[in-house]
Design an enzyme around this catalytic site. Sequence first.
Site, short mmCIF file in Angstrom:
data_model
loop_
_atom_site.label_atom_id
_atom_site.label_comp_id
_atom_site.label_asym_id
_atom_site.label_seq_id
_atom_site.Cartn_x
_atom_site.Cartn_y
_atom_site.Cartn_z
N SER A 113 -11.69 -5.65 -7.96
CA SER A 113 -10.35 -5.13 -8.56
C SER A 113 -9.76 -6.55 -9.54
O SER A 113 -10.45 -6.54 -10.48
CB SER A 113 -9.69 -4.85 -8.12
OG SER A 113 -8.40 -4.13 -8.39
N ASP A 120 7.67 -10.64 -4.69
CA ASP A 120 8.93 -10.61 -5.54
C ASP A 120 8.08 -11.10 -7.42
O ASP A 120 7.73 -10.36 -8.07
CB ASP A 120 9.57 -12.09 -6.10
CG ASP A 120 10.42 -11.39 -5.16
OD1 ASP A 120 11.12 -11.03 -5.01
OD2 ASP A 120 11.46 -12.93 -4.33
N HIS A 158 -12.62 3.40 -5.28
CA HIS A 158 -12.56 2.04 -5.58
C HIS A 158 -12.29 0.81 -5.02
O HIS A 158 -12.78 -0.67 -5.00
CB HIS A 158 -10.78 1.79 -5.91
CG HIS A 158 -10.39 0.38 -6.87
ND1 HIS A 158 -11.34 -0.24 -7.66
CD2 HIS A 158 -9.05 -0.46 -6.48
CE1 HIS A 158 -10.42 -1.37 -8.06
NE2 HIS A 158 -9.07 -1.92 -7.38
#
Length: 253
Positions: free
Chosen positions: A85, A173, A233
């Site tokens: 990924s 963040d 996946h």
Amino acid sequence: MLNTTLTGSATDAPPLLIAHGLFGSARNWNVIAKRLSDRGQVISVDMRNHGESPREPVQDYAGMAEDLAEVIDSHGGKADVLGHSMGGKAAMMLALTRQGLVRKLVVADIAPVAYGHSQSHLIEAMRNVDLDKVETRRDADEAMQGAVPEAGVRAFLLQSLDVKARNWRLNLDVLEADMDKITGWPEGIAGQFDGPVLMLSGAESDYVLTDHRDRIRAHFPAARFAKIPGAGHWLHADKPREFEAAVRIFLDA
């Protein structure tokens, strides 16, 4: 440098470098790393802003590729590379920009294209857990059930929760701010890697489509394609033995 986990002993053969996906860590790959270490050393890394690796201000593929290059340079200058990924995109970028560092490349269920989905809802779910009230991992799991109904996804995310320290081993963040970079693919990348490449996908996943093959072959002309039946996946978790077997055959050919 990235936090690394070494499994097995170094040999004359290039090591295998494993790069995990978004919200993952090296520890997710411990079982597969151990099984593949019988053929040589395996180097599993925490990607930037994940696990115990440095917190960086940007989560882009140029930076992630350079992170991987630094690890390979410190372990002999040549490696086989396996990326899943997000880690697969970083591995592809590494092969395109630093070809001499990569012998063989395994890309697990991702293509060098931009995807329309976002994982920001999972970041929101993690942020909404009141860590001051979490005494056990089960507490956090129960707190996330409404936002993340899939038990397997919750279990995966919770591997990055440090219950004792009451924090996530993720720079949420930066991951949120750069989500478009993570799900995307940089425009104008024109490199080519001529070495052996295995594009290994889950048969039940829609991340690597037939429509992507021309784009893949433009960058990786020697790419071979294979699918693991019954896997989605997270193919290495869904079918670990079949995944390991496919990687082993390719690397040893």
